[in-house]
Scaffold this motif. Sequence first.
Motif, PDB file in Angstrom:
ATOM      1  N   ARG A  16     -44.596  84.192 -44.198  1.00 20.45           N
ATOM      2  CA  ARG A  16     -44.690  85.599 -43.788  1.00 20.45           C
ATOM      3  C   ARG A  16     -44.352  86.501 -44.977  1.00 20.45           C
ATOM      4  O   ARG A  16     -44.891  87.594 -45.108  1.00 20.45           O
ATOM      5  CB  ARG A  16     -43.738  85.848 -42.623  1.00 20.45           C
ATOM      6  CG  ARG A  16     -43.780  87.250 -42.044  1.00 20.45           C
ATOM      7  CD  ARG A  16     -43.063  87.292 -40.708  1.00 20.45           C
ATOM      8  NE  ARG A  16     -41.697  86.799 -40.809  1.00 20.45           N
ATOM      9  CZ  ARG A  16     -40.644  87.576 -41.056  1.00 20.45           C
ATOM     10  NH1 ARG A  16     -40.801  88.879 -41.224  1.00 20.45           N
ATOM     11  NH2 ARG A  16     -39.436  87.055 -41.104  1.00 20.45           N
ATOM     12  N   ASN A  17     -43.475  86.029 -45.844  1.00 18.72           N
ATOM     13  CA  ASN A  17     -43.041  86.770 -47.028  1.00 18.72           C
ATOM     14  C   ASN A  17     -43.430  85.972 -48.265  1.00 18.72           C
ATOM     15  O   ASN A  17     -42.692  85.099 -48.715  1.00 18.72           O
ATOM     16  CB  ASN A  17     -41.528  86.993 -46.971  1.00 18.72           C
ATOM     17  CG  ASN A  17     -41.017  87.859 -48.102  1.00 18.72           C
ATOM     18  OD1 ASN A  17     -41.618  87.944 -49.174  1.00 18.72           O
ATOM     19  ND2 ASN A  17     -39.885  88.510 -47.881  1.00 18.72           N
ATOM     20  N   ARG A  18     -44.621  86.270 -48.798  1.00 18.91           N
ATOM     21  CA  ARG A  18     -45.128  85.477 -49.916  1.00 18.91           C
ATOM     22  C   ARG A  18     -44.245  85.590 -51.157  1.00 18.91           C
ATOM     23  O   ARG A  18     -44.011  84.603 -51.862  1.00 18.91           O
ATOM     24  CB  ARG A  18     -46.558  85.907 -50.258  1.00 18.91           C
ATOM     25  CG  ARG A  18     -47.198  85.016 -51.309  1.00 18.91           C
ATOM     26  CD  ARG A  18     -48.629  85.372 -51.631  1.00 18.91           C
ATOM     27  NE  ARG A  18     -49.195  84.346 -52.470  1.00 18.91           N
ATOM     28  CZ  ARG A  18     -49.864  83.285 -52.047  1.00 18.91           C
ATOM     29  NH1 ARG A  18     -50.056  83.120 -50.751  1.00 18.91           N
ATOM     30  NH2 ARG A  18     -50.330  82.378 -52.885  1.00 18.91           N
ATOM     31  N   GLU A  19     -43.729  86.778 -51.409  1.00 14.59           N
ATOM     32  CA  GLU A  19     -42.890  86.967 -52.588  1.00 14.59           C
ATOM     33  C   GLU A  19     -41.652  86.079 -52.522  1.00 14.59           C
ATOM     34  O   GLU A  19     -41.280  85.434 -53.503  1.00 14.59           O
ATOM     35  CB  GLU A  19     -42.478  88.433 -52.712  1.00 14.59           C
ATOM     36  CG  GLU A  19     -41.637  88.736 -53.943  1.00 14.59           C
ATOM     37  CD  GLU A  19     -41.244  90.205 -54.037  1.00 14.59           C
ATOM     38  OE1 GLU A  19     -40.356  90.511 -54.844  1.00 14.59           O
ATOM     39  OE2 GLU A  19     -41.826  91.037 -53.301  1.00 14.59           O
ATOM     40  N   LYS A  20     -41.006  86.051 -51.369  1.00 16.06           N
ATOM     41  CA  LYS A  20     -39.835  85.190 -51.203  1.00 16.06           C
ATOM     42  C   LYS A  20     -40.218  83.728 -51.351  1.00 16.06           C
ATOM     43  O   LYS A  20     -39.490  82.941 -51.986  1.00 16.06           O
ATOM     44  CB  LYS A  20     -39.180  85.433 -49.843  1.00 16.06           C
ATOM     45  CG  LYS A  20     -37.967  84.541 -49.597  1.00 16.06           C
ATOM     46  CD  LYS A  20     -37.374  84.764 -48.216  1.00 16.06           C
ATOM     47  CE  LYS A  20     -36.211  83.807 -47.966  1.00 16.06           C
ATOM     48  NZ  LYS A  20     -35.635  83.960 -46.600  1.00 16.06           N
TER      49      LYS A  20
END
Length: 325
Positions: free
Chosen positions: A60-64
């Motif tokens: 859901r959070n690609r950066e993380k």
Amino acid sequence: MSEQKPIGSRFSASSTAREVTEGIALSGKTAIVTGGYSGLGVETTRALAGAGARVIVPARNREKAERTLAGIDNVVIEAMDLADPASVAAFVDRIVAAGMPISILVNSAGIMATPLARDEAGHESQFATNHLGHFRLVAGLWPVLVKAGNARVISVSSRGHQIGPVDFDDIDFRTRPYDKWQAYGQAKTANALFALELDRLGAALGVRAFSLHPGVILTDLARHLSEDEINSFDVYDENGNRRVDPARDLKTPEQGAATSVWAATRPELDGIGGVYCEDCEVALPQTETDGTRGVAPWAMDPQAAERLWLLSEQLTGLSVGDRRG
């Protein structure tokens, strides 16, 4: 379903995910790990990729995800929000269109003891995310799981399932007062029942399913807990240091991921499925154990498992194979 009894595993509560994959070759196989960029999921991803698998991590959070998984080879990050049916469907469509068999699916993502919230359809969020999201995922991925010929689906439950069964009369807390722990226990029981019925449906097609308790590990899963609630788990010693005592179920993330990886990869589990595991072993029924070990009777009830499956089909409009035919 295979019999709910230990098989004589040579591993234990203190084993790590890396240790259980020693001698396991997963080259040429593709795995999917939900929650694979947080908590125990990271160590599950690391172990499977380290054994040679190509690991797809829905995020859901690609950066993380990119930050957390940096340095781990054989990992592909794909967009998906488990709580959003449209997002799950889009992810599934991409995977199925690619035509690759999926040999391992570890359903590790989840939420715990959250304040009352509901999804767009009005379902209580812990049940919706922890169970219905993974039900949608498995139903959509069914063709490529069957294509693998020898696939395993791992459902990360919890000893929290012992809190109580699925309340089929009021799953969404419409009439009973909301209790975040009752909701969590219900969702974790649903995880175990899901594996039980999935294995019954999939065994003849080479798709086996397992559920498990990973241990008590302090991760982001506890973000909704108060300091007093966290302290009640006895995870810190008198000096404020995190306890590691596998014999008391207090594990490192590497130890906590071990049972998932064990269930997903070990050849001694060939021909077995539908069982609940803990400490890299098939667990006993709770009636045959001391204290909190083992699996509660309501989490291995085949009638409840089928009832939950049929209800999940109704709630999602999805089915596995020709189940509705």
